[in-house]
Design a protein around this motif. Structure first.
Motif, PDB file in Angstrom:
ATOM      1  N   LEU A   1       0.821  -1.198   0.000  1.00  0.00           N
ATOM      2  CA  LEU A   1       0.000   0.000   0.000  1.00  0.00           C
ATOM      3  C   LEU A   1       0.864   1.261   0.000  1.00  0.00           C
ATOM      4  O   LEU A   1       0.557   2.235  -0.696  1.00  0.00           O
ATOM      5  CB  LEU A   1      -0.919  -0.009   1.227  1.00  0.00           C
ATOM      6  CG  LEU A   1      -1.835   1.204   1.404  1.00  0.00           C
ATOM      7  CD1 LEU A   1      -2.785   1.326   0.225  1.00  0.00           C
ATOM      8  CD2 LEU A   1      -2.609   1.090   2.714  1.00  0.00           C
ATOM      9  N   ALA A   2       1.954   1.244   0.758  1.00  0.00           N
ATOM     10  CA  ALA A   2       2.839   2.407   0.793  1.00  0.00           C
ATOM     11  C   ALA A   2       3.497   2.634  -0.563  1.00  0.00           C
ATOM     12  O   ALA A   2       3.608   3.778  -1.031  1.00  0.00           O
ATOM     13  CB  ALA A   2       3.900   2.216   1.882  1.00  0.00           C
ATOM     14  N   ARG A   3       3.952   1.557  -1.211  1.00  0.00           N
ATOM     15  CA  ARG A   3       4.564   1.724  -2.533  1.00  0.00           C
ATOM     16  C   ARG A   3       3.543   2.202  -3.561  1.00  0.00           C
ATOM     17  O   ARG A   3       3.855   3.036  -4.430  1.00  0.00           O
ATOM     18  CB  ARG A   3       5.208   0.410  -2.969  1.00  0.00           C
ATOM     19  CG  ARG A   3       6.547   0.140  -2.291  1.00  0.00           C
ATOM     20  CD  ARG A   3       7.192  -1.124  -2.829  1.00  0.00           C
ATOM     21  NE  ARG A   3       6.546  -2.314  -2.301  1.00  0.00           N
ATOM     22  CZ  ARG A   3       6.875  -2.889  -1.146  1.00  0.00           C
ATOM     23  NH1 ARG A   3       7.850  -2.380  -0.419  1.00  0.00           N
ATOM     24  NH2 ARG A   3       6.259  -3.972  -0.730  1.00  0.00           N
ATOM     25  N   ALA A   4       2.316   1.672  -3.480  1.00  0.00           N
ATOM     26  CA  ALA A   4       1.271   2.154  -4.389  1.00  0.00           C
ATOM     27  C   ALA A   4       0.945   3.615  -4.114  1.00  0.00           C
ATOM     28  O   ALA A   4       0.695   4.401  -5.040  1.00  0.00           O
ATOM     29  CB  ALA A   4       0.020   1.285  -4.236  1.00  0.00           C
ATOM     30  N   PHE A   5       0.969   4.000  -2.851  1.00  0.00           N
ATOM     31  CA  PHE A   5       0.712   5.403  -2.499  1.00  0.00           C
ATOM     32  C   PHE A   5       1.811   6.297  -3.069  1.00  0.00           C
ATOM     33  O   PHE A   5       1.534   7.381  -3.604  1.00  0.00           O
ATOM     34  CB  PHE A   5       0.637   5.544  -0.980  1.00  0.00           C
ATOM     35  CG  PHE A   5       0.262   6.920  -0.506  1.00  0.00           C
ATOM     36  CD1 PHE A   5      -1.056   7.272  -0.318  1.00  0.00           C
ATOM     37  CD2 PHE A   5       1.253   7.861  -0.258  1.00  0.00           C
ATOM     38  CE1 PHE A   5      -1.389   8.545   0.105  1.00  0.00           C
ATOM     39  CE2 PHE A   5       0.923   9.129   0.171  1.00  0.00           C
ATOM     40  CZ  PHE A   5      -0.407   9.466   0.352  1.00  0.00           C
ATOM     41  N   ASN A   6       3.069   5.863  -2.960  1.00  0.00           N
ATOM     42  CA  ASN A   6       4.172   6.647  -3.525  1.00  0.00           C
ATOM     43  C   ASN A   6       4.034   6.777  -5.040  1.00  0.00           C
ATOM     44  O   ASN A   6       4.271   7.853  -5.607  1.00  0.00           O
ATOM     45  CB  ASN A   6       5.507   6.001  -3.172  1.00  0.00           C
ATOM     46  CG  ASN A   6       5.847   6.134  -1.703  1.00  0.00           C
ATOM     47  OD1 ASN A   6       5.349   7.032  -1.015  1.00  0.00           O
ATOM     48  ND2 ASN A   6       6.684   5.253  -1.204  1.00  0.00           N
ATOM     49  N   ALA A   7       3.676   5.668  -5.693  1.00  0.00           N
ATOM     50  CA  ALA A   7       3.495   5.727  -7.142  1.00  0.00           C
ATOM     51  C   ALA A   7       2.338   6.656  -7.516  1.00  0.00           C
ATOM     52  O   ALA A   7       2.427   7.425  -8.485  1.00  0.00           O
ATOM     53  CB  ALA A   7       3.242   4.320  -7.691  1.00  0.00           C
ATOM     54  N   MET A   8       1.258   6.597  -6.739  1.00  0.00           N
ATOM     55  CA  MET A   8       0.122   7.478  -7.008  1.00  0.00           C
ATOM     56  C   MET A   8       0.510   8.941  -6.809  1.00  0.00           C
ATOM     57  O   MET A   8       0.157   9.805  -7.625  1.00  0.00           O
ATOM     58  CB  MET A   8      -1.036   7.117  -6.083  1.00  0.00           C
ATOM     59  CG  MET A   8      -2.287   7.976  -6.277  1.00  0.00           C
ATOM     60  SD  MET A   8      -3.461   7.794  -4.922  1.00  0.00           S
ATOM     61  CE  MET A   8      -2.557   8.582  -3.602  1.00  0.00           C
ATOM     62  N   ALA A   9       1.258   9.226  -5.736  1.00  0.00           N
ATOM     63  CA  ALA A   9       1.678  10.601  -5.507  1.00  0.00           C
ATOM     64  C   ALA A   9       2.596  11.092  -6.621  1.00  0.00           C
ATOM     65  O   ALA A   9       2.490  12.234  -7.077  1.00  0.00           O
ATOM     66  CB  ALA A   9       2.383  10.714  -4.151  1.00  0.00           C
ATOM     67  N   ALA A  10       3.498  10.212  -7.074  1.00  0.00           N
ATOM     68  CA  ALA A  10       4.380  10.606  -8.177  1.00  0.00           C
ATOM     69  C   ALA A  10       3.586  10.853  -9.454  1.00  0.00           C
ATOM     70  O   ALA A  10       3.839  11.821 -10.191  1.00  0.00           O
ATOM     71  CB  ALA A  10       5.441   9.532  -8.399  1.00  0.00           C
ATOM     72  N   ASP A  11       2.605   9.984  -9.720  1.00  0.00           N
ATOM     73  CA  ASP A  11       1.776  10.173 -10.919  1.00  0.00           C
ATOM     74  C   ASP A  11       0.956  11.456 -10.825  1.00  0.00           C
ATOM     75  O   ASP A  11       0.822  12.203 -11.809  1.00  0.00           O
ATOM     76  CB  ASP A  11       0.859   8.967 -11.114  1.00  0.00           C
ATOM     77  CG  ASP A  11       1.622   7.724 -11.500  1.00  0.00           C
ATOM     78  OD1 ASP A  11       2.779   7.867 -11.945  1.00  0.00           O
ATOM     79  OD2 ASP A  11       1.080   6.610 -11.347  1.00  0.00           O
ATOM     80  N   LEU A  12       0.394  11.714  -9.641  1.00  0.00           N
ATOM     81  CA  LEU A  12      -0.376  12.941  -9.479  1.00  0.00           C
ATOM     82  C   LEU A  12       0.506  14.175  -9.667  1.00  0.00           C
ATOM     83  O   LEU A  12       0.093  15.163 -10.292  1.00  0.00           O
ATOM     84  CB  LEU A  12      -1.042  12.971  -8.100  1.00  0.00           C
ATOM     85  CG  LEU A  12      -2.208  12.005  -7.882  1.00  0.00           C
ATOM     86  CD1 LEU A  12      -2.683  12.071  -6.437  1.00  0.00           C
ATOM     87  CD2 LEU A  12      -3.355  12.320  -8.829  1.00  0.00           C
ATOM     88  N   GLY A  13       1.715  14.106  -9.136  1.00  0.00           N
ATOM     89  CA  GLY A  13       2.624  15.228  -9.327  1.00  0.00           C
ATOM     90  C   GLY A  13       2.989  15.424 -10.782  1.00  0.00           C
ATOM     91  O   GLY A  13       3.055  16.563 -11.275  1.00  0.00           O
ATOM     92  N   ALA A  14       3.248  14.290 -11.490  1.00  0.00           N
ATOM     93  CA  ALA A  14       3.580  14.403 -12.910  1.00  0.00           C
ATOM     94  C   ALA A  14       2.396  14.929 -13.713  1.00  0.00           C
ATOM     95  O   ALA A  14       2.561  15.765 -14.615  1.00  0.00           O
ATOM     96  CB  ALA A  14       4.025  13.031 -13.441  1.00  0.00           C
TER      97      ALA A  14
END
Length: 1008
Positions: A95-108
């Protein structure tokens, strides 16, 4: 500290926490009962310790959740830079890794949205401004509406049309509306056509094409032509005058590759990750007229990924674009049946044809262009399909827009984001005879035989009591065979059900709720990231295991373990050579020196220390770590830590071996053979007494069979140990970095305590000097103790003081942040403290020498003497490292040097021959009347030459104990040969032990 991160299930972690908490409470209760504490005290202590343990173990389980809560709040405010620490492999870690990926995607996405608005505004403003200026000049009468003025306005209008068309192309690709028509496409004609069109842009650039072998792929020809046109346009535009652009197409094993290379300035490595983004230009100030809008490569990337391929930029002179496309075919294959395989992803199987939902292109004029980012006006079809506007016009030198979509019924395959497997696709066949089903069947058969045998025993006893002994054996055999057959049937059925479920899941591509792919929890022990195992690993591991199984069992520690260590090193050498450095070479040589002493020394306590130290040094050499103290610790246990991932590391080679050799069918045949031979053998043995006698003779256990279990264990252990060693050698060097936090405090906080400690140490040293020169009389008058008692009383305390000083130096040097002037002051104070501590160590060594002069050496005393020498060398290295740091040369060499000095010190200590020194001093100092015969009888074979000088009957009495303790009454096998035992046997052969000598009662003395 997250000790449970290696587990992949949070439920298992919670269970371990609960079990350990209960275990802690139980231990505290038992210890409290034995110590006589009251019930209330035991309960309080148990609760406190259980809470501490739960807090320590659960910290790594709940910390990511708290971080995610804090990060979610910052994301809600529009900040996407915060990340969650994800080290665990369980559901929370995923869940933490998916959250990091989601945050990176949202930022991009947020960055791209902002850039898109700015870039589109800029790109549209330039031609609109130019067109407006031309029209204003015509209206104001400044310019006449002649053909030249109209061509200028037309050029600006065409530029606007190209930009809008490219934006619409990207919008259709993003939204999943673009229909593709995959068919067998020969690349050579496609490349030739693209080269002819691109050559019109510049006459001073040469374009060459090469497509050997006539490669072909299954793709949309229009989209593929668009990829080539955009890549060639980009290469021609950036090529120098007289440059050459090359286009190469080649066939691979699983697809085709297209390479477009030019001799231009190339793309910097730092910008390669962004060249495929929209509106990205290497020269941000370049005008669109001189190089397009920055959308050509973005369209190429979308089209290539739409076909399941990839695009990258290789390192070379100029720019080299490499496109890999899957689905290689030949032109002699059956033509692609478009009508049978065109499906609309995301549409139900019974939905009307796509043409019923989309109007045909020839039915009327196209609708007006839709707003940016939309598929078009009107009701949207599933997957986002809708009427599309026509593509804008193109021009030479600018990427052409995508061709219009074919909207006839069944025109193509709609690729939509998040779509699963296409509806109506053929169901993959279920492989019921696969290795998984066979393994389940064999496993079920073995389990059935075991259960049937246990049930057969009960049934046989019941039949023997009720009917007779003749039916008991038949009952046992029949029930066992029935259990095996039933187990095989159940295993085969389980394999078929698992294969059918897997096939159904692959076809559905969705979870039980139909809302997307089902969540698959991580395994209990997740697969770590591992390098590829070399091909020679299995054969090398098997060879080393066989050699160890022959050389190690049924022998004392000796030559066998040395040879096994040499075989392990030779087998792992191909993997270790890649990280050979002077440090690793020194560690490896020292490790083999320590291990080889197992064939020279016989004292068990000494050999155990040498083997452990040698193994740690060898692991440190293989790992290549040691840049810091944490790296030294991790490197020393790296091979032990690598034992966990070994099953995954060996899974690949074993899978290849079983697939190539068909091991599973062979094992199945062997299992069936064993069952059949067992059943019929027992029946024949019960039917004929002569045959039963032969069977009994054949099945009698040979003498060597007792060691088979231990040899099998040694084989597996050494094979796995070699695999772990190779894994450590192939992994990147891991040097953990400790916390770099330093605390800035006032000078008085550390200066006053350190100066006070230095004054106290100086006073103690002065007293030691006075006692040294005052002699025994001064000590007796002052303390009322003899000199030997005075020496023994404070020795261990002084050693503990030196260890505490090392801790003080480590804390002060590693955690205190000082300025340059304070740094010199701190170094001087710590240097004085280290120097005084070395004097204290010298005093402790002098005390021990006085004590041994009176009472002789023991194993403990000589070990502590060696420890004092080692501590003195350690303080000398610390002083040298401090001086190097002040001189600006760094002290990164200190951890490795300390380890190397420790290994060399152990080697020298083994050469000193501690047990021989102990025996000599006991005989010389204590004498025959006061020596401890029981203590001397426990020494190793090295002590035999010193004990041999005793008079009879003491000599024979002590030597008899030494012979019995070290097995000197029998010869060692070749794998247990030891130099100390061999010399002792030679000496005892010349002067045998008199077993009939009367042994007087020995005086008893402690071994300290």
């Amino acid at each position: 500290m997250r000790p449970l991160d290696f587990l992949g299930r949070i439920k298992v972690k919670l269970g371990i926490v609960i079990v350990l908490a209960v275990g802690t409470a139980f231990v505290v209760n038992e210890v409290g009962l034995n110590a006589g504490f009251t019930r209330d005290v035991r309960i309080v202590v148990a609760v406190i310790l259980a809470l501490i343990m739960v807090q320590v173990l659960a910290m790594g389980m709940t910390k990511p959740l708290r971080q995610m809560a804090r990060a979610a709040q910052t994301i809600a405010k529009g900040s996407y830079g915060l990340r969650v620490s994800a080290t665990s492999r369980d559901e929370v870690g995923e869940l933490a890794r998916a959250f990091n990926a989601m945050a990176a995607d949202l930022g991009a996405v947020d960055r791209q949205r902002r850039e898109l608005v700015a870039n589109v505004s800029h790109e549209l403003r330039t031609p609109i401004t130019g067109l407006r200026a031309v029209l204003e000049n015509v209206v104001d009468g400044v310019s006449a509406p002649d053909p030249v003025t109209m061509r200028t306005a037309l050029a600006q209008t065409e530029r606007l049309g190209r930009l809008v068309a490219q934006l619409l192309d990207l919008s259709r690709l993003d939204s999943g509306v673009r229909l593709i028509e995959p068919e067998a496409v020969e690349l050579a004609p496609l490349v030739e056509q693209a080269v002819r069109e691109a050559s019109l842009a510049r006459e001073d650039v040469t374009i060459t094409a090469s497509a050997p072998g006539g490669p072909a792929v299954r793709a949309d020809p229009d989209l593929l032509a668009q990829v080539l046109a955009n890549l060639l346009d980009n290469a021609v535009r950036h090529s120098p005058s007289g440059g050459v652009v090359t286009v190469t197409c080649s066939a691979g094993r699983d697809g085709a590759r297209m390479v477009v290379a030019d001799q231009g300035p190339g793309i910097p490595e730092a910008a390669r990750g962004r060249v495929f983004e929209r509106f990205f230009r290497l020269d941000a100030g370049r005008a669109a007229d001189s190089g397009g809008a920055g959308l050509g490569l973005a369209i190429v990337k979308e089209v290539v990924e739409l076909h399941g391929g990839s695009i990258r930029i290789d390192d070379c002179a100029g720019c080299r674009m490499v496109v890999d496309l899957p689905g290689r075919t030949t032109m002699t294959e059956t033509p692609f049946d478009k009508g049978a395989n065109r499906v609309h992803e995301g549409r139900p199987a019974d939905a009307p044809p796509l043409g019923d939902a989309l109007p045909a292109a020839e039915d009327g004029p196209p609708p007006p262009p839709a707003p940016l980012g939309t598929a078009g006006p009107g009701p949207a079809t599933p997957g986002g399909a809708g009427p599309q506007p026509p593509a804008g016009p193109g021009a030479a030198g600018d990427p052409a827009p995508l061709p219009p979509d074919a909207t006839a019924p069944g025109a193509g395959t709609l690729v939509g984001a998040g779509a699963g497997m296409p509806a109506g696709a053929p169901v993959p066949p279920v492989n019921q005879a696969g290795s998984g089903g066979l393994a389940r069947m064999v496993g079920g058969g073995v389990l059935g035989v075991v259960v049937g045998f246990l049930g057969g025993l009960f049934a046989a006893v019941l039949a023997s009591v009720t009917v007779g002994d003749g039916l008991a054996l038949v009952t046992l055999v029949m029930v066992t065979a029935l259990g095996g057959a039933l187990g095989m049937a159940l295993g085969a059925g389980s394999g078929r059900r698992a294969a059918a479920y897997q096939a159904a899941y692959q076809v559905a591509g969705r979870g039980p709720g139909g809302g997307g792919p089902a969540y698959v929890p991580p395994p209990l022990f997740p697969r770590p990231e591992l390098p590829v195992a070399p091909r020679w690993l299995l054969s090398a591991a098997a060879g080393a295991g066989v050699f160890a199984a022959v050389a190690l069992p049924e022998a004392q520690v000796g030559l066998g373990i040395v040879l096994v260590a040499m075989v392990l090193g030779a087998a792992a050498l191909p993997a270790v050579l890649r990280r050979m450095t002077p440090w690793t070479l020194a560690f490896g040589v020292t490790a083999y020196w320590l291990i080889s002493m197992a064939a020279v020394r016989d004292a068990d306590w000494l050999v155990a220390i040498l083997l452990v130290a040698g193994a740690g040094l060898g692991a440190l050499a293989v790992s290549g770590a040691g840049a810091g103290w944490l790296g030294v610790i991790r490197g020393g246990v790296s091979v032990v830590l690598a034992l966990g991932p070994v099953p995954w590391f060996l899974a690949g080679p074993i899978r290849k071996l079983t697939a190539r050799r068909r091991i599973m069918p062979v094992l199945a045949g062997l299992g069936i053979t064993v069952v059949l031979v067992l059943v019929f053998g027992l029946l024949f043995a019960s039917a004929d007494a002569v045959f039963a006698a032969y069977v009994e003779r054949l099945t009698s256990t040979p003498a060597w069979a007792d060691s088979v279990p231990s040899r099998i264990f040694v084989f597996g252990f050494v094979a796995v140990l070699l695999a772990a060693t190779v894994l450590v050698a192939l992994r990147p060097v891991i040097d953990p970095v400790g916390p770099a936090h330093k605390f800035g405090v006032s000078r008085s906080v550390w200066l006053v305590p350190l100066v006070s400690v230095n004054l106290l140490f100086s006073a103690f040293v002065a007293v030691q000097i006075r006692a040294l020169f005052g002699g025994a009389d001064w000590v007796l008058r002052t303390a009322g103790l003899t000199y030997a008692e005075y020496a023994r009383q404070g020795f261990f305390q002084l050693v503990v003081v030196s260890v505490f000083v090392l801790g003080i130096v480590a804390v002060a040097g590693g955690l205190l942040r000082t300025e340059r002037g304070e740094r010199w002051l701190l170094a001087v104070v710590l240097g004085v403290l280290c120097g005084l501590t070395m004097v204290v160590l010298a005093s402790a060594l002098h005390r021990m020498n006085l004590y041994t002069d009176a009472y002789g050496l023991s194993r403990l005393r000589i070990s502590v003497q060696a420890t004092v020498w080692w501590l003195g060398a350690l303080f000398a290295l610390v002083l040298l490292a401090g001086a190097a740091r002040l001189a600006g040369r760094g002290s990164g060499w200190l951890p490795r040097t300390v380890v190397l000095v420790t290994g060399l010190g152990l080697g020298v200590f083994s050469l000193v021959n501690p047990d021989l020194q102990v025996a000599q001093t006991q005989v010389e100092v204590r004498g025959v009347t006061n020596m401890d015969s029981d203590y001397l009888g426990d020494l190793g074979a090295e002590a035999v030459p010193a004990i041999d000088r005793l008079p009879e009957p003491q000599r024979s009495c002590v030597l008899a104990d030494v012979v019995r303790a070290n097995g000197l009454d029998r010869a060692d096998p070749w794998n247990g040969w030891n130099l100390a035992r061999a010399r002792a046997r030679d000496l005892l052969a010349e002067r045998p032990v008199d077993r009939w000598s009367p042994c007087p009662s020995a005086s008893s003395r402690g071994s300290d």
